[in-house]
Write a protein that holds these residues in place. Structure first.
Motif, PDB file in Angstrom:
ATOM      1  N   GLU A   1       1.188  -1.485   0.015  1.00  0.00           N
ATOM      2  CA  GLU A   1      -0.107   0.136   0.038  1.00  0.00           C
ATOM      3  C   GLU A   1       0.899   0.985  -0.055  1.00  0.00           C
TER       4      GLU A   1
ATOM      5  N   LYS B   1       4.201   5.891  -5.261  1.00  0.00           N
ATOM      6  CA  LYS B   1       4.344   5.194  -6.599  1.00  0.00           C
ATOM      7  C   LYS B   1       3.365   6.331  -7.100  1.00  0.00           C
ATOM      8  N   ALA B   2       1.909   7.116  -7.101  1.00  0.00           N
ATOM      9  CA  ALA B   2       1.110   7.554  -7.402  1.00  0.00           C
ATOM     10  C   ALA B   2       1.166   9.055  -7.029  1.00  0.00           C
TER      11      ALA B   2
ATOM     12  N   ASN C   1       2.252   1.945  -3.126  1.00  0.00           N
ATOM     13  CA  ASN C   1       1.748   2.223  -4.538  1.00  0.00           C
ATOM     14  C   ASN C   1       0.978   3.850  -4.287  1.00  0.00           C
ATOM     15  N   LYS C   2       0.878   4.529  -3.086  1.00  0.00           N
ATOM     16  CA  LYS C   2       1.295   5.483  -2.761  1.00  0.00           C
ATOM     17  C   LYS C   2       1.913   6.755  -3.189  1.00  0.00           C
TER      18      LYS C   2
END
Ligand code: SAH
Ligand code: SF4
Ligand code: F3S
Length: 478
Positions: free
Chosen positions: A396, A402-403, A399-400
């Protein structure tokens, strides 16, 4: 009688030690058995990992072409196949097992094929043992410090009719005069240091590449001069931490010195990779600012935005130090492009510490960032740390991050549109041979319509469209 010649086996105990280095000026000769068996035949090298491995591929290709072998991209045509491996993360290492596994069929059909596994995975005791057990058909396992012996190892394999393992962990010599066959006709990597002494607690490289050692300035400058004389347009000075260049020479030689001396040779584009934020000094900033042919693009690995984690990683700088360096660089060179590496999920990283990383990324606003989930590497101190962060949590966080990175990359890419940039034309676009592709000074890829005579030249291109990781442009006729 053993069916394997064990010249050297890797040892992490030895790899941890640091040895004195001696510069070896080699006189390489092609063993007659290698000429007899392989002259006129083809070799294929598949390289994974960093610039150090790419440059090693060029040395291996140089040695094989001394034996009058030629490069091929077709496995079925090859008489020698080399898999040049990377061990930096579990995923990279797994890929290697797949690659070597895929060669079994070829080897069964062609008993004369010589399969060689080289690079960093081989330097790890357990991985080598596993590779040898899983893939008994591999002919030669060769360590990162055995590259200069490639032709001799092939000769041994043929004459003794035994498998060969040569993976020293205690060789810190610098080998000069290894022949080189460059992969790219306009851009070249030049090693300035080998190995790494930083021992960041998560990292396997100091064990797989050994002691940090600098090449002599005269040897580096000779290699660069040949490149300039043969029309190369770009040189990248390569080291795990280029800032440490010269320290082991103990005569006051610094990275700033070699950077300036190479810049003075007049190569149109000069880059370096990788610079550690820890000893990036003011003199380096001065030299970069002084020479327009030193590209204003710096890869400055952050790794984490939390001081506690940075300390556990052994990175030797604080977030404040890092941000001050960024401020200084941007004050001197407002157009400088910064990229970085970040690891999420280091053992016991808290949510708070992770949020601090996001904060630094927001502040710096990177042109691009390479993000990784922490991968335990056996033999490193971090691999012994207990870890209370679950895989899901790490995913998680990744992903944060990466965003956030993607949104910065996209916004920064949009700023190129409508502007003109100098592009070093590399060749045809991979997808469409009627289109050329090249790189901006900030190392971004641009595709545009142009004639083949532009390949190898620096031209002006107006960016018309951003595809985030690449651009489309139009040639500006001057
Ligand atoms: N010498 C270079 C980096 C070499 S490794 C430097 O210091 O910048 C390239 C990148 O891989 C590192 O910057 C780091 O972000 C990442 N990396 C290294 N070891 C790792 C590990 N065990 N898990 C996840 N990422 C790792
Ligand atoms: Fe690994 Fe750190 Fe050396 Fe880079 S500086 S290669 S991250 S130990
Ligand atoms: Fe990989 Fe070895 Fe480079 S581990 S990143 S190829 S030094």
């Amino acid at each position: 009688m053993s069916k394997t010649l064990l010249n050297n086996l890797p040892s992490f105990t030895k790899a941890r030690r640091r040895y004195p280095s001696i510069v070896q000026n080699l006189k390489i000769e092609v063993p007659s058995i290698v000429s007899a068996k392989l002259s006129g035949k083809f070799f294929l090298i598949k390289t994974f990992g960093c610039q150090a491995n790419v440059r090693d591929e060029e040395s291996m290709a140089g040695l094989l072409s001394m034996a009058n072998m030629r490069r091929t991209e077709e496995e079925k045509d090859a008489s020698v196949i080399i898999i040049n491996t990377c061990a930096v993360r579990e995923g990279a290492e797994q890929k290697i097992f797949g690659q070597v596994g895929n060669l079994k069929g070829l080897k069964t059909n062609n008993k004369d094929l010589i399969v060689i596994v080289a690079g960093c995975v081989v330097q790890q005791e357990e991985s080598l043992a596993k590779l040898r057990k899983t893939f008994p058909y591999v002919d030669i396992f060769m360590g990162t410090n055995a590259i200069h012996k490639l032709l001799d190892l092939i000769a041994l394999r043929i004459t003794e009719n035994k498998k060969v393992v040569d993976v020293p962990s205690d060789d810190a010599d610098v080998y000069e005069n290894i022949p080189v066959q460059r992969i790219a006709p306009h851009k070249a990597f030049v090693n300035i240091t080998y190995g790494c002494d930083k021992f960041c607690t998560y990292c396997i490289v100091p064990y797989t590449r050994g002691k940090e050692r600098s090449r002599l300035p005269a040897d580096i400058l000779r290699e660069c001069q040949i490149l300039v004389d043969s029309g190369y347009q770009e040189i990248t000075l390569v080291g795990q931490n280029v800032n440490a260049y010269g320290i082991d020479l103990k005569d006051g030689t610094t990275f700033s010195y070699i950077l300036e001396e190479v810049a003075k040779l007049g190569i149109p584009r000069l880059r370096f990779i990788t610079s550690h934020p820890w000893n990036f000094d003011d003199e380096m900033i001065d030299i970069i600012a002084k020479y327009p042919n030193i590209m204003r693009k710096i890869h400055l690995p952050l790794q984490s935005g939390s001081d506690e984690i940075l300390k556990l990683m052994g990175r030797r700088y604080t977030v404040k130090d890092y941000l001050e360096l960024v401020t200084k660089l941007r004050a001197r060179m407002p157009d400088i492009s910064l990229t970085t590496d970040i690891i999420v999920g280091f053992p016991n990283e808290t949510e708070q510490q992770f949020l601090e990383t996001l904060k630094v990324v927001e502040k710096v606003n990177y042109e691009n960032a390479y993000t990784f989930i922490y991968s335990p590497r056996k033999g490193t101190p971090a691999a012994l740390m207990e870890d209370n962060v679950s895989r899901e949590e790490k995913g998680e966080r990744f992903n944060k991050l990466k965003a956030l990175v993607d949104s910065q990359t996209e916004a920064n890419a949009a700023l190129y549109v409508g502007n003109e940039y100098l592009i070093l034309v590399d060749g045809y676009s991979k997808k469409d041979t009627s289109v050329l592709s090249g790189y901006t000074e900030s190392d971004r890829v641009v595709h545009f319509v142009g004639t083949p005579d532009l390949i190898g030249k620096i031209v002006k291109v107006k960016i018309t469209e951003s595809r985030v990781y690449s651009f489309v442009g139009e040639l500006v006729n001057e």
